[in-house]
Design a protein around this motif. Sequence first.
Motif, PDB file in Angstrom:
ATOM      1  N   MET A  78      -6.058 -40.725  15.957  1.00  0.00           N
ATOM      2  CA  MET A  78      -6.509 -41.794  16.278  1.00  0.00           C
ATOM      3  C   MET A  78      -5.896 -42.717  17.300  1.00  0.00           C
ATOM      4  SD  MET A  78      -7.119 -44.747  13.097  1.00  0.00           S
ATOM      5  CE  MET A  78      -7.899 -43.455  12.144  1.00  0.00           C
ATOM      6  N   HIS A 120      -4.844 -46.064  19.465  1.00  0.00           N
ATOM      7  CA  HIS A 120      -4.712 -47.668  19.449  1.00  0.00           C
ATOM      8  C   HIS A 120      -5.154 -48.167  20.823  1.00  0.00           C
ATOM      9  CE1 HIS A 120      -2.366 -47.380  15.663  1.00  0.00           C
ATOM     10  NE2 HIS A 120      -1.455 -46.953  16.287  1.00  0.00           N
ATOM     11  N   HIS A 151      -5.586 -51.181  21.861  1.00  0.00           N
ATOM     12  CA  HIS A 151      -4.906 -52.172  22.375  1.00  0.00           C
ATOM     13  C   HIS A 151      -3.564 -51.977  23.006  1.00  0.00           C
ATOM     14  CE1 HIS A 151      -7.621 -54.851  20.926  1.00  0.00           C
ATOM     15  NE2 HIS A 151      -7.730 -54.590  19.757  1.00  0.00           N
ATOM     16  N   LEU A 152      -2.908 -50.915  22.242  1.00  0.00           N
ATOM     17  CA  LEU A 152      -1.663 -50.502  22.561  1.00  0.00           C
ATOM     18  C   LEU A 152      -1.479 -49.477  24.071  1.00  0.00           C
ATOM     19  CD1 LEU A 152       1.152 -50.481  21.096  1.00  0.00           C
ATOM     20  CD2 LEU A 152       0.657 -48.206  20.264  1.00  0.00           C
ATOM     21  N   PHE A 153      -2.502 -48.948  24.120  1.00  0.00           N
ATOM     22  CA  PHE A 153      -2.535 -48.063  25.278  1.00  0.00           C
ATOM     23  C   PHE A 153      -3.447 -48.333  26.323  1.00  0.00           C
ATOM     24  CE2 PHE A 153      -0.401 -45.539  21.861  1.00  0.00           C
ATOM     25  CZ  PHE A 153       0.596 -45.251  22.640  1.00  0.00           C
ATOM     26  N   ALA A 154      -4.132 -49.340  26.283  1.00  0.00           N
ATOM     27  CA  ALA A 154      -5.332 -49.807  27.488  1.00  0.00           C
ATOM     28  C   ALA A 154      -4.633 -49.958  28.689  1.00  0.00           C
ATOM     29  CB  ALA A 154      -5.720 -50.912  27.019  1.00  0.00           C
ATOM     30  N   ALA A 155      -5.204 -49.694  29.765  1.00  0.00           N
ATOM     31  CA  ALA A 155      -4.689 -49.750  31.127  1.00  0.00           C
ATOM     32  C   ALA A 155      -4.396 -51.340  31.196  1.00  0.00           C
ATOM     33  CB  ALA A 155      -5.629 -49.387  32.131  1.00  0.00           C
ATOM     34  N   HIS A 156      -3.221 -51.638  32.108  1.00  0.00           N
ATOM     35  CA  HIS A 156      -2.886 -53.022  31.829  1.00  0.00           C
ATOM     36  C   HIS A 156      -2.567 -53.712  33.533  1.00  0.00           C
ATOM     37  CE1 HIS A 156      -1.500 -56.541  29.917  1.00  0.00           C
ATOM     38  NE2 HIS A 156      -0.300 -56.296  30.256  1.00  0.00           N
ATOM     39  N   ASP A 157      -2.468 -52.591  34.263  1.00  0.00           N
ATOM     40  CA  ASP A 157      -2.000 -52.896  35.713  1.00  0.00           C
ATOM     41  C   ASP A 157      -2.804 -53.795  36.481  1.00  0.00           C
ATOM     42  OD1 ASP A 157       0.207 -51.647  35.170  1.00  0.00           O
ATOM     43  OD2 ASP A 157       0.264 -50.240  36.739  1.00  0.00           O
ATOM     44  N   GLU A 182      -1.130 -61.107  36.061  1.00  0.00           N
ATOM     45  CA  GLU A 182       0.544 -61.268  35.668  1.00  0.00           C
ATOM     46  C   GLU A 182       1.255 -59.828  36.153  1.00  0.00           C
ATOM     47  OE1 GLU A 182       3.181 -61.618  31.815  1.00  0.00           O
ATOM     48  OE2 GLU A 182       2.048 -59.742  32.320  1.00  0.00           O
ATOM     49  N   CYS A 183       0.638 -58.751  36.185  1.00  0.00           N
ATOM     50  CA  CYS A 183       1.255 -57.467  36.303  1.00  0.00           C
ATOM     51  C   CYS A 183       1.439 -57.268  37.643  1.00  0.00           C
ATOM     52  CB  CYS A 183       0.560 -56.349  35.474  1.00  0.00           C
ATOM     53  SG  CYS A 183       1.004 -56.317  33.928  1.00  0.00           S
ATOM     54  N   ARG A 184       0.649 -57.808  38.735  1.00  0.00           N
ATOM     55  CA  ARG A 184       0.544 -57.370  40.166  1.00  0.00           C
ATOM     56  C   ARG A 184       2.194 -57.645  40.516  1.00  0.00           C
ATOM     57  NH1 ARG A 184      -5.094 -59.484  41.184  1.00  0.00           N
ATOM     58  NH2 ARG A 184      -6.263 -58.194  39.947  1.00  0.00           N
ATOM     59  N   TRP A 208       1.679 -51.266  42.103  1.00  0.00           N
ATOM     60  CA  TRP A 208       3.017 -50.832  41.684  1.00  0.00           C
ATOM     61  C   TRP A 208       3.219 -49.598  42.111  1.00  0.00           C
ATOM     62  CZ3 TRP A 208       6.847 -53.618  40.223  1.00  0.00           C
ATOM     63  CH2 TRP A 208       6.383 -54.951  39.663  1.00  0.00           C
TER      64      TRP A 208
END
Lengths: 570, 52
Positions: free
Chosen positions: B1, B3, B5-11, B15-17, B26
């Motif tokens: 199963m 998660h 929200h936990l492992f979704a792409a975020h880059d 804020e992350c750039r 990055w």
Amino acid sequence: MNLWDYVVLVGATLAIALYGMWRTRGARDLSTYLKGDAHTGWATIGLSVMATQASAITFLSTPGQGYESGLAFVQNYFGMPIALILVAAVFVPLYRRLNVYTAYEFLGRRFDTKTRVLGALLFLVQRGLAAGITIYAPAIIVSTVLGWSLTWTVVLSGLVVIVYTVMGGSGAVTLTQKHQMTIILAGMAVAFVILVMKLPGHLGVGDALHVAGEMGRLQAIDFSLDPDRRYTIWSGILGGLFLSLSYFGTDQSQVQRYLAGGSVRDSRLGLMFNAVLKIPMQFFILLLGALVFVFYQFERPPVFFNEAEWSRRVDSAQGAPLRALEERQATLHAEKTGAVDAWLAARRGDDAAAEAVAREAMLAAQARSEALRQEAKQALFAIDPKIKTKDSDFVFITFVLDHLPHGVIGLLLTVIFAAALSSSSSELNALGTTTAMDLYRGVVNAGATEAHYVRASKLLTMVWGVVAVAFALLLRVAENLIEQINIIGSLFYGVVLGLFLVAFFFRRVGGTAVFFAAIAAELLVLTGFFTLEIGYLWYNLIGCALCVAFSLMLHAVLGRRDEVAPLPGG
Amino acid sequence: MKHPHLFAAHDDDAECRPHLPGFRSWRGIYLVVLVCFVAYVVALTVFTRVYS
């Protein structure tokens, strides 16, 4: 040490600590106390991460290592840039997104409470013991050399770090580390420049490097596949990657530093700052040691670098053989200086045969000097078998005290104490935070106010500080514990990294499988340690591999009973 | 199963750039770090050959 040195040492050390406390005096909410100011920039985070890793022993032992065995130790850091990229790309966004206070809180969100507590306890055991060493190790060297009381050196340095870490929390730690690291870098640069200026006038930097190289002190890279070699590029990249991944990704003393900033960007750039600068920094500290070695080809060195210990034995009733060794060393040193000068002169000429002869003579003189040093250590050991005959940790501080001008001596001692305080403060901050958040709030008392948890964090940080100082005082009668603590760290680090690797890369594995896998792996690691003859560093790899493998096997056996618990609100 | 929200792409989040001149992602920064690392190894190898 004169008055100016004490003014520089005490003034700079206290000024940084007081400034850190004053700037963070308003930190009353939990997030600010445990994570610091959300506006902390990436350069400050980078310096803070660097200061946490660089303990006082780095600046005492590493030049000694350069003096004794050359630059090869730099290869140990070759895995770090790759590990930091992995931490920045994988660990940082997850910690940030879940807004965790500790790395082990992430384990709780990903798996369950029991896995969180297990990760926290494994960290507390190893880091709790290491915190005592971080205070003790520089104190024993500095107090021996300067004739200070070891007890008071430990107690006073411990007191300073406890006060500002408890009062200001993570913000004070980060802020003081920024200034401490600035002093450390400036102090080492000043020492490097003065050392180069103190080399004999006829010796250029190029000549000095050639002397060090001929004497075997400048081999930075070793491509050998021989597993018996201590430092090679392969063990550096593979072992260094593994150790750095454990340290930067799962050790709360580092995680808390890069979570101090306001954004993922600041955390990542702070880590990349270290990924780029760490190798050159270590190279220059080792090169400093190699150049101290060249300096002592022309300036007579002590027979034994722990001069206080040597003098005590020379002046005793059993000191006659030691005095004889001193006389022989004076003769040998004069011969060696002549041989080095002769080789340099031959090198400048065009006669390759003459240069080869001069090189042989120089290396033979060096071999005789090394043999005499070994003889001196054996003579000390014969007088008192309890004496520590390893004196390389005393090389740099001896050079500083004997050959640098007053004021600069104070600056270099400030470097040593700044390094000791900066790494100790991170450790105490992390120990207090982990105990307060993962054990107290996570298990004992989950529903209290933020102000209550701030008070609990302060109290627990203070308790860990007192424990660390008490442990450091205890080490006074049990010096061989230092190596034991390193061994204990290696016995736990691998399994903790295994927990996190399963959390990140095996997303179907749940808390029950990984919890029992970690316990089984830890038990096997401990059994292996007590029954097998394997170098202790290998247990980092073994513990991690066992934890991951057992987790996958247990998950396959447990099936639906190892379901992943839903995230809060997810 | 999983998660999500936990492992979704975020880059891609603003804020992350990296917000550094010359770097849009990055990956570029990580590449520069790796290039620096390779350059250090090459430089240290040359240093070892010259002086040892």
